[in-house]
Design a protein around this motif. Structure first.
Motif, short mmCIF file in Angstrom:
data_model
loop_
_atom_site.label_atom_id
_atom_site.label_comp_id
_atom_site.label_asym_id
_atom_site.label_seq_id
_atom_site.Cartn_x
_atom_site.Cartn_y
_atom_site.Cartn_z
N LYS A 192 -4.69 34.63 -3.88
CA LYS A 192 -4.28 33.36 -3.26
C LYS A 192 -3.92 33.58 -1.79
CE LYS A 192 -2.46 31.20 -7.45
NZ LYS A 192 -1.24 30.74 -8.14
N PHE A 193 -3.19 34.67 -1.54
CA PHE A 193 -2.81 34.96 -0.16
C PHE A 193 -4.04 35.21 0.71
CE2 PHE A 193 -1.94 38.25 3.04
CZ PHE A 193 -1.07 37.54 3.86
N LEU A 194 -5.00 35.97 0.18
CA LEU A 194 -6.21 36.27 0.96
C LEU A 194 -7.02 35.01 1.24
CD1 LEU A 194 -7.33 39.65 -0.62
CD2 LEU A 194 -6.34 39.27 1.63
N VAL A 195 -7.06 34.08 0.27
CA VAL A 195 -7.77 32.82 0.49
C VAL A 195 -7.08 32.01 1.57
CG1 VAL A 195 -8.36 30.61 -0.58
CG2 VAL A 195 -8.82 32.73 -1.80
N LYS A 196 -5.74 31.95 1.52
CA LYS A 196 -5.00 31.23 2.56
C LYS A 196 -5.20 31.88 3.93
CE LYS A 196 -1.26 29.52 -0.37
NZ LYS A 196 0.19 29.60 -0.64
N LEU A 197 -5.16 33.20 3.95
CA LEU A 197 -5.34 33.93 5.21
C LEU A 197 -6.74 33.69 5.77
CD1 LEU A 197 -4.07 35.97 7.21
CD2 LEU A 197 -5.10 37.77 5.82
N GLY A 198 -7.74 33.77 4.92
CA GLY A 198 -9.11 33.54 5.37
C GLY A 198 -9.31 32.12 5.87
N GLY A 199 -8.77 31.14 5.12
CA GLY A 199 -8.89 29.74 5.55
C GLY A 199 -8.18 29.49 6.87
N SER A 207 -7.63 31.68 9.15
CA SER A 207 -8.39 32.36 10.21
C SER A 207 -9.58 31.52 10.65
CB SER A 207 -8.86 33.72 9.72
OG SER A 207 -7.78 34.55 9.44
N VAL A 208 -10.27 30.93 9.68
CA VAL A 208 -11.44 30.09 10.01
C VAL A 208 -10.99 28.87 10.81
CG1 VAL A 208 -13.24 28.64 9.01
CG2 VAL A 208 -12.84 30.94 8.11
N VAL A 209 -9.90 28.23 10.37
CA VAL A 209 -9.41 27.05 11.08
C VAL A 209 -8.96 27.44 12.49
CG1 VAL A 209 -7.57 25.32 11.11
CG2 VAL A 209 -8.82 25.77 9.01
N GLY A 210 -8.23 28.55 12.59
CA GLY A 210 -7.78 29.00 13.91
C GLY A 210 -8.95 29.31 14.84
N ALA A 211 -9.98 29.95 14.29
CA ALA A 211 -11.16 30.25 15.12
C ALA A 211 -11.85 28.97 15.58
CB ALA A 211 -12.13 31.12 14.33
#
Length: 127
Positions: A67-74, A76-80
């Motif tokens: 769950k943490f990795l999914v939140k982190l990845g999401g 990161s994508v939004v921030g990018a």
């Protein structure tokens, strides 16, 4: 004459520019420990109940990690996307402003120093 000087220099070049590393040369002062064949080590059998408890905790941990990795990845994508396309949506944020830049850089430092000072005062008062 020049050819002889070049030949003589070519033999010296590898030794002068690239000396042989001392760490590759054998060192007679290093002594390796010798293990006795009669020494034995103790090996303990595993506990199946304990392993099941540990594996149950690992399943929960892996789900939380996922769950943490999914939140982190999401995030990161939004921030990018905000960084890349932010100037199209809000062009004001891409205009240089030295005061705003200095506040953005110095504010976290000032807040961190303030928090550390308050904590050290509390610690000093408690002791």
């Amino acid at each position: 004459m020049a050819k002889m000087a070049a030949t003589a220099a070519s033999h010296l070049l590898p030794k002068f520019c690239f000396p042989s590393p001392h760490y590759l040369q054998p060192n007679p002062t290093i002594k390796f420990p010798t293990a006795s064949l009669r020494e034995s080590s103790r090996v303990q059998a595993s506990n199946p109940k304990r392993e099941q408890q540990d594996s149950g905790m690992n399943n929960n941990t892996s789900e939380e990690d996922l769950k943490f990795l999914v939140k982190l990845g999401g995030g990161s994508v939004v921030g990018a996307a905000v960084i890349k396309y932010g100037s199209i949506i809000a062009p004001e944020i891409t205009r240089p402003n030295i005061v705003q830049a200095l506040v953005m850089v110095s504010a976290p430092v000032v807040v961190a120093v303030w928090i550390l000072l308050n904590q050290s005062r509390r610690d000093r008062d408690v002791v």
